[in-house]
Design a protein around this motif. Structure first.
Motif, short mmCIF file in Angstrom:
data_model
loop_
_atom_site.label_atom_id
_atom_site.label_comp_id
_atom_site.label_asym_id
_atom_site.label_seq_id
_atom_site.Cartn_x
_atom_site.Cartn_y
_atom_site.Cartn_z
N GLY A 54 19.18 -9.80 22.07
CA GLY A 54 19.70 -9.42 20.75
C GLY A 54 18.97 -8.20 20.23
N CYS A 55 19.09 -7.94 18.92
CA CYS A 55 18.40 -6.79 18.32
C CYS A 55 18.18 -7.07 16.85
CB CYS A 55 19.25 -5.52 18.51
SG CYS A 55 18.39 -4.02 17.96
N ALA A 56 17.01 -6.66 16.35
CA ALA A 56 16.69 -6.90 14.93
C ALA A 56 17.38 -5.89 14.03
CB ALA A 56 15.19 -6.82 14.73
N LEU A 57 17.81 -4.78 14.61
CA LEU A 57 18.46 -3.74 13.81
C LEU A 57 19.95 -4.02 13.80
CD1 LEU A 57 16.28 -0.90 15.25
CD2 LEU A 57 16.12 -1.93 12.99
N SER A 58 20.65 -3.41 12.87
CA SER A 58 22.07 -3.75 12.81
C SER A 58 22.89 -2.48 12.61
CB SER A 58 22.34 -4.76 11.70
OG SER A 58 21.55 -4.44 10.58
N CYS A 59 22.84 -1.62 13.64
CA CYS A 59 23.64 -0.40 13.58
C CYS A 59 25.11 -0.82 13.54
CB CYS A 59 23.33 0.48 14.78
SG CYS A 59 21.57 0.86 14.90
N LYS A 60 25.85 -0.19 12.66
CA LYS A 60 27.18 -0.71 12.31
C LYS A 60 28.21 -0.63 13.44
CE LYS A 60 26.42 -1.96 8.06
NZ LYS A 60 24.97 -1.98 8.29
N PHE A 61 27.97 0.27 14.40
CA PHE A 61 28.96 0.49 15.47
C PHE A 61 28.59 -0.26 16.73
CE2 PHE A 61 25.67 3.56 14.98
CZ PHE A 61 25.04 3.47 16.20
N CYS A 62 27.47 -0.99 16.72
CA CYS A 62 26.93 -1.57 17.96
C CYS A 62 27.14 -3.08 17.97
CB CYS A 62 25.43 -1.23 18.05
SG CYS A 62 24.61 -2.03 19.44
N HIS A 63 27.75 -3.56 19.03
CA HIS A 63 28.03 -5.00 19.10
C HIS A 63 26.75 -5.82 19.23
CE1 HIS A 63 31.31 -8.07 20.40
NE2 HIS A 63 30.83 -8.30 19.21
N THR A 64 25.76 -5.28 19.98
CA THR A 64 24.48 -6.00 20.07
C THR A 64 23.90 -6.20 18.67
OG1 THR A 64 24.10 -4.80 22.15
CG2 THR A 64 22.25 -6.04 21.28
N GLY A 65 24.12 -5.19 17.82
CA GLY A 65 23.57 -5.25 16.46
C GLY A 65 24.20 -6.33 15.58
N THR A 66 25.35 -6.88 16.00
CA THR A 66 25.94 -7.97 15.22
C THR A 66 25.28 -9.30 15.58
OG1 THR A 66 27.67 -8.45 16.85
CG2 THR A 66 28.20 -6.81 15.16
N MET A 79 20.35 -4.01 25.88
CA MET A 79 20.23 -4.72 24.60
C MET A 79 18.84 -4.53 24.02
SD MET A 79 21.93 -8.21 25.93
CE MET A 79 21.46 -9.10 24.46
N GLY A 80 18.80 -4.30 22.70
CA GLY A 80 17.52 -4.29 22.02
C GLY A 80 16.96 -2.90 21.75
N GLU A 81 15.94 -2.88 20.92
CA GLU A 81 15.27 -1.63 20.55
C GLU A 81 13.92 -1.59 21.29
OE1 GLU A 81 15.56 1.41 18.91
OE2 GLU A 81 13.55 1.46 19.74
N PRO A 82 13.81 -0.74 22.33
CA PRO A 82 12.60 -0.78 23.16
C PRO A 82 11.30 -0.51 22.40
CG PRO A 82 14.07 1.04 23.83
CD PRO A 82 14.82 0.20 22.84
N THR A 118 15.84 5.36 21.66
CA THR A 118 15.44 4.64 20.44
C THR A 118 16.33 5.03 19.27
OG1 THR A 118 13.66 4.24 18.85
CG2 THR A 118 13.65 6.39 19.92
N SER A 119 16.49 4.05 18.37
CA SER A 119 17.24 4.32 17.15
C SER A 119 16.38 5.10 16.16
CB SER A 119 17.68 3.00 16.53
OG SER A 119 16.54 2.19 16.32
N GLY A 120 15.07 5.25 16.49
CA GLY A 120 14.22 6.08 15.63
C GLY A 120 13.02 5.37 15.04
FE1 SF4 Z 1 19.92 -2.28 18.21
FE2 SF4 Z 1 20.26 0.10 19.46
FE3 SF4 Z 1 22.37 -1.48 18.89
FE4 SF4 Z 1 21.07 -0.23 16.92
S1 SF4 Z 1 22.24 0.74 18.59
S2 SF4 Z 1 21.74 -2.38 16.91
S3 SF4 Z 1 18.98 -0.32 17.65
S4 SF4 Z 1 20.71 -1.95 20.29
#
Ligand code: SF4
Ligand code: SAH
Length: 385
Positions: free
Chosen positions: A131-143, A186-189, A220-222
């Protein structure tokens, strides 16, 4: 005479735990950690180095096959230790040759790893978290919420699974099926930095898995505080999920921007160690219809990146069920990329791969979850073999 063993409460507990504990997995350990793990066996350092070579250079999965280790050591290793990688639960192959493996972890969690073959190389897209703790709006992992960080063994294990699949032990000197790694699964490294750092260090070790740093890209998302540190520690290539040219829009699309806004992010990129004209920072920009895809935004992107040796990857948005966005039209993407090309950016559009098996950027894990649900209803699943 029969030997009687007396336990104090503590030593009895330790005995019980040791005798019921599963074998300790040695995957993910470096030489000093292996030495530490084998302390009770009193193994000399040169033997530990031989073991390391068998594990990471030859990819051997059976201690019995480690021909230059003494028989009693091989037996002790077999009795107390394992060389476990994640197991491939569902392998899928796309019409374009991309493979996606749903991997099962020892605690029952799952992640996905994707292999993208190209003419002259093969890229492995590796996950860093469940999963991922961030929730980028366009990313399914982020949901999906963050379940947990992957361990070093699970990150390096994804790479070893790929080598197992292609039988690349030891890795050939020339063309390899697994020649490049992108931390874009998946995830934010950078939110699992310590484990990612250890895993990539193992992957880059010339005495072991031996993949050159320039063949590894971390996306990275930053997470600004870890960016420069990552360059200093690892020297891998950097990719930034930029996706917007104003803080106003990036705050919405990539919410970590509220913590680390664009100017701070770009300063970190400018200071990224080893960046020069032949080793540029990649900026990823997902093309969202009517949201971030105007010619004015293309020009602003060029202005923002003016002082950074950079490449731009335009990623056509990969849709997922009920996503709140659509992909920009090919005409719009064409106009946007033509503006970038005119400013000197070469072939900026990234061709999506593995879309038919939901293996493209931002689609990971979700299909497996979706399939499992529909499988429960219909009893079918699309998969290889
Ligand atoms: Fe996480 Fe990257 Fe998806 Fe953002 S784009 S929700 S940081 S996996
Ligand atoms: N968490 C890291 C790495 C994983 S995401 C990061 O955000 O950089 C890998 C890339 O896929 C990122 O650039 C991400 O923004 C992009 N991405 C996510 N969802 C996408 C989608 N639906 N379509 C296209 N690209 C997407």
């Amino acid at each position: 005479m029969k030997q009687v063993v007396y336990f104090t409460n503590n030593s009895y507990m330790r005995y019980m735990m040791e005798s019921t504990n599963p074998k300790q997995n040695l995957i993910g350990l470096n030489v000093p950690e292996l030495q530490e793990a084998l302390l009770s066996l009193n193994v000399p350092k040169y033997r530990v180095q031989q073991l390391y070579h068998w594990i990471y250079y030859h990819g051997v999965r059976d201690f019995g096959a480690m021909a230059n280790l003494p028989k009693d050591l091989r037996e002790a290793l077999t009795a107390g230790f394992s060389l476990d990688r994640p197991t491939i639960k569902i392998p899928q192959v796309s019409l374009d040759g991309t493979q996606k493996w749903l991997l099962s972890l020892s605690d029952g969690n799952e992640v996905e790893t994707v292999h993208i073959p190209e003419k002259t190389r093969g890229t492995l897209c590796v996950s860093s978290q469940v999963g991922c703790a961030l929730s980028c709006k366009f990313c399914h992992t982020g949901t999906q919420t963050l379940v947990r960080n992957l361990t070093v063994a699970e990150i390096v294990g994804q790479f070893m699974v790929a080598r197992d699949v292609f039988g690349e032990w030891p890795a050939p000197a020339g063309n390899r099926h697994v020649s490049n790694v992108v931390m874009m699964g998946m995830g934010e490294p950078l939110y699992n930095y310590d484990n990612v750092k250890k895993a990539l260090t193992l992957i880059m070790d010339p005495q072991g898995l031996d993949l050159a740093p320039r063949r590894i890209t971390l996306s990275t998302s930053g997470v600004v505080p870890h960016i420069v540190q990552c360059g200093n520690d690892l020297g891998v290539s950097l990719a930034i999920s930029l996706h917007a040219v104003t803080n106003e829009l990036r705050n919405v699309l990539v919410p970590i921007n509220r913590k680390y806004p664009i100017d701070e992010l770009l300063t970190a990129c400018k200071n990224y160690p080893g960046t020069n004209k032949s080793n540029r920072v990649t900026f990823e920009y997902v093309m969202l219809k009517g949201i971030n895809d105007s010619p004015a935004e293309a020009r602003e992107l060029i202005r923002l990146l003016k002082n950074i040796p950079s490449k731009i990857n335009l990623i056509p948005f990969n849709p997922w069920p009920n996503a709140p966005f659509e992909c920009s039209s090919s005409e719009t993407i064409g106009v946007f990329s033509a503006i970038l090309e005119k400013a000197g950016y070469a072939s900026p559009v990234r061709r999506p791969r593995g879309q038919d098996i939901f293996a493209a950027c931002g689609q990971l894990k979700s299909l497996s979850q979706r399939l499992r649900k529909s499988n429960e209803k219909s009893g079918t699943l699309i998969q290889k073999n």
